[in-house]
Design a protein around this motif. Structure first.
Motif, short mmCIF file in Angstrom:
data_model
loop_
_atom_site.label_atom_id
_atom_site.label_comp_id
_atom_site.label_asym_id
_atom_site.label_seq_id
_atom_site.Cartn_x
_atom_site.Cartn_y
_atom_site.Cartn_z
N ALA A 1 9.23 15.41 -6.92
CA ALA A 1 9.09 14.56 -8.10
C ALA A 1 8.76 15.36 -9.35
N GLY A 2 9.26 16.60 -9.42
CA GLY A 2 9.00 17.40 -10.61
C GLY A 2 9.59 16.81 -11.88
N TRP A 3 10.66 15.99 -11.74
CA TRP A 3 11.29 15.35 -12.90
C TRP A 3 10.36 14.33 -13.56
N MET A 4 9.31 13.92 -12.86
CA MET A 4 8.43 12.90 -13.41
C MET A 4 7.69 13.40 -14.65
N GLN A 5 7.49 14.70 -14.77
CA GLN A 5 6.78 15.22 -15.94
C GLN A 5 7.56 14.97 -17.23
N TRP A 6 8.89 14.97 -17.15
CA TRP A 6 9.71 14.70 -18.33
C TRP A 6 9.63 13.22 -18.71
N ILE A 7 9.59 12.36 -17.70
CA ILE A 7 9.44 10.94 -17.99
C ILE A 7 8.08 10.66 -18.64
N LEU A 8 7.03 11.29 -18.13
CA LEU A 8 5.70 11.10 -18.71
C LEU A 8 5.65 11.64 -20.13
N LEU A 9 6.29 12.78 -20.37
CA LEU A 9 6.31 13.35 -21.72
C LEU A 9 6.99 12.40 -22.69
N LEU A 10 8.06 11.77 -22.25
CA LEU A 10 8.79 10.84 -23.11
C LEU A 10 8.00 9.57 -23.36
N THR A 11 7.42 9.01 -22.31
CA THR A 11 6.73 7.72 -22.46
C THR A 11 5.40 7.85 -23.20
N GLU A 12 4.73 8.98 -23.05
CA GLU A 12 3.45 9.16 -23.72
C GLU A 12 3.59 9.37 -25.22
N ASN A 13 4.79 9.64 -25.69
CA ASN A 13 5.01 9.89 -27.12
C ASN A 13 5.85 8.79 -27.76
N ARG A 14 5.71 7.58 -27.26
CA ARG A 14 6.47 6.48 -27.85
C ARG A 14 6.07 6.20 -29.29
N ALA A 15 4.76 6.26 -29.58
CA ALA A 15 4.30 6.03 -30.95
C ALA A 15 4.84 7.11 -31.89
N ALA A 16 4.87 8.35 -31.42
CA ALA A 16 5.40 9.43 -32.25
C ALA A 16 6.89 9.24 -32.51
N GLY B 1 3.24 14.20 -9.72
CA GLY B 1 4.30 15.20 -9.69
C GLY B 1 4.24 16.04 -8.42
N GLY B 2 5.18 16.98 -8.31
CA GLY B 2 5.22 17.83 -7.14
C GLY B 2 5.92 17.19 -5.97
N ARG B 3 5.59 17.65 -4.77
CA ARG B 3 6.23 17.15 -3.55
C ARG B 3 5.61 15.84 -3.13
N VAL B 4 6.45 14.84 -2.87
CA VAL B 4 6.00 13.50 -2.50
C VAL B 4 6.42 13.23 -1.07
N GLU B 5 5.47 12.75 -0.26
CA GLU B 5 5.75 12.34 1.11
C GLU B 5 5.40 10.87 1.25
N GLN C 1 0.83 -1.21 0.00
CA GLN C 1 0.00 0.00 0.00
C GLN C 1 0.86 1.26 0.00
N THR C 2 1.97 1.22 0.73
CA THR C 2 2.88 2.37 0.74
C THR C 2 3.45 2.63 -0.64
N MET C 3 3.83 1.55 -1.36
CA MET C 3 4.39 1.72 -2.69
C MET C 3 3.33 2.18 -3.70
N ARG C 4 2.10 1.74 -3.53
CA ARG C 4 1.03 2.22 -4.43
C ARG C 4 0.79 3.71 -4.22
N ASP C 5 0.76 4.13 -2.95
CA ASP C 5 0.59 5.55 -2.66
C ASP C 5 1.77 6.37 -3.18
N LEU C 6 2.98 5.82 -3.03
CA LEU C 6 4.17 6.50 -3.53
C LEU C 6 4.11 6.66 -5.04
N HIS C 7 3.73 5.61 -5.74
CA HIS C 7 3.66 5.67 -7.19
C HIS C 7 2.61 6.68 -7.65
N GLU C 8 1.47 6.69 -7.00
CA GLU C 8 0.42 7.64 -7.37
C GLU C 8 0.88 9.07 -7.18
N SER C 9 1.56 9.34 -6.08
CA SER C 9 2.06 10.69 -5.83
C SER C 9 3.13 11.09 -6.84
#
Length: 335
Positions: A156-171, A113-117, A101-109
């Motif tokens: 976790a502000g760096w996560m937005q760059w990972i999402l940008l990269l992974t969401e454009n795999r088809a492109a 993006g933003g500050r993760v606790e 449950q802790t890891m699921r909450d961590l992944h969701e946070s």
């Protein structure tokens, strides 16, 4: 015009190669970080390490200590009982549920993006931790409404760059194919272009290998050694190094296939140019032309010449006949 074509070809090849190589880490990040199942699979083994158990339960022990004033002469005994309770808890099913449950909450946070606790809910394990010490304390231990201490926090502000990269795999895949097609259409020497494409693919693959294998040295120590979070980062570093051969194999295959096709095309071009230079493309000559320029062949070998017709006496074609005067005149004997 040729210079412009070559420039477009080079730029298209670079864009194609960059997109193709970015597709490899994008796919890995999607499968292991963005996807929750992959994230849990990487982090699950961390739960069983002694350091993780300590990082996860130590704040809970401190919070239990704050609930009651333990007499000085009982502190040693109480601490031993708490340590025993923590060790017992970490081997139970409840602990694994707390971890998941802790890891699921961590992944969701992280995905948001933003500050993760990181705040594990340890209430399911409260009785196992606090129960043994109630028997030695003269006063009962108050049961808290919640037992969810903050054990780590990070940005976790760096996560937005990972999402940008992974969401454009088809492109990225489409850009890689279109760039390669444009490179071949505009190149004046397609074989040489493919060979250079293969060479740069091999170079970039080597750079990828060097970067991944040196991740532990490239990641700042302040992250690797951070409480709780450092172990998660280390787990993903080890996972990346373990999966590295798959990406290297793809890069080597791309380099080898491109270079091989380029070599074949260059060999075909060289053979065609050689034929044009040697003139083997001239049209066929007549079968009767010879060294002496005769225009029609003589009698075929093994066949006699056709006999001359035998004429009647007095005829112009008669063999051995002379000339005869008309109207029955005398004929001169033939010579």
């Amino acid at each position: 015009m040729l210079l412009l074509r070559n420039l477009i070809s080079v730029l298209a090849g670079i864009v194609s190669l960059a997109a193709a190589l970015l597709l490899v880490p994008a796919t890995w990040l999607q499968d292991n970080i963005v996807d929750r199942g992959g994230f849990l699979a990487v982090t699950r083994p961390i739960a069983d390490t002694p350091q993780t158990r300590q990082d996860l339960t130590a704040p809970a022990v401190d919070q239990i200590h704050s609930l009651v004033d333990v007499p000085e002469f009982l502190k040693g005994q109480v601490d031993a009982l708490i340590a025993k309770g923590v060790k017992t808890v970490t081997g139970t099913r409840e602990y694994q549920q707390i971890w998941d449950q802790t890891m699921r909450d961590l992944h969701e946070s992280m995905v948001q993006g933003g500050r993760v606790e990181v705040k594990p809910d340890l209430m399911p394990a409260y009785d196992s931790i606090a129960g043994p010490i109630e028997d030695v304390l003269p006063v009962p231990v108050p049961r808290p409404a919640t037992l969810q201490p903050t054990i780590a926090s990070f940005d976790a502000g760096w996560m937005q760059w990972i999402l940008l990269l992974t969401e454009n795999r088809a492109a990225l895949g489409a850009i890689a194919l279109l760039g390669l097609a444009l490179m071949l259409l505009t190149a004046t020497h397609r074989g040489a272009s493919l060979i250079m494409y293969g060479i740069f693919a091999a170079v970039f693959t080597a750079l990828m290998w060097f970067t991944v294998t040196n991740l532990p040295a490239l990641v700042p120590n302040v992250i690797d050694r951070a409480p709780f979070v450092g172990q998660i980062v280390t787990a993903f570093e080890e996972k990346a190094i373990k999966d590295l051969p798959h990406g290297v194999n793809l890069g080597i295959a791309l380099a080898a296939v491109s270079a091989l096709i380029g070599i074949v095309l260059m060999a075909m071009r060289a053979a065609r140019d050689h034929r044009n230079r040697t003139g083997t493309g001239r049209g066929p000559t007549s079968s009767g032309s010879g060294a002496r320029g005769q225009s029609w062949p003589g009698p075929a070998a093994g066949h006699a010449a056709a006999p001359a017709p035998v004429g009647r006496p007095g005829s112009a074609g008669g063999g051995g006949g002379g000339s005869c005067a008309p109207e029955g005149g005398s004929c001169a004997p033939g010579r």
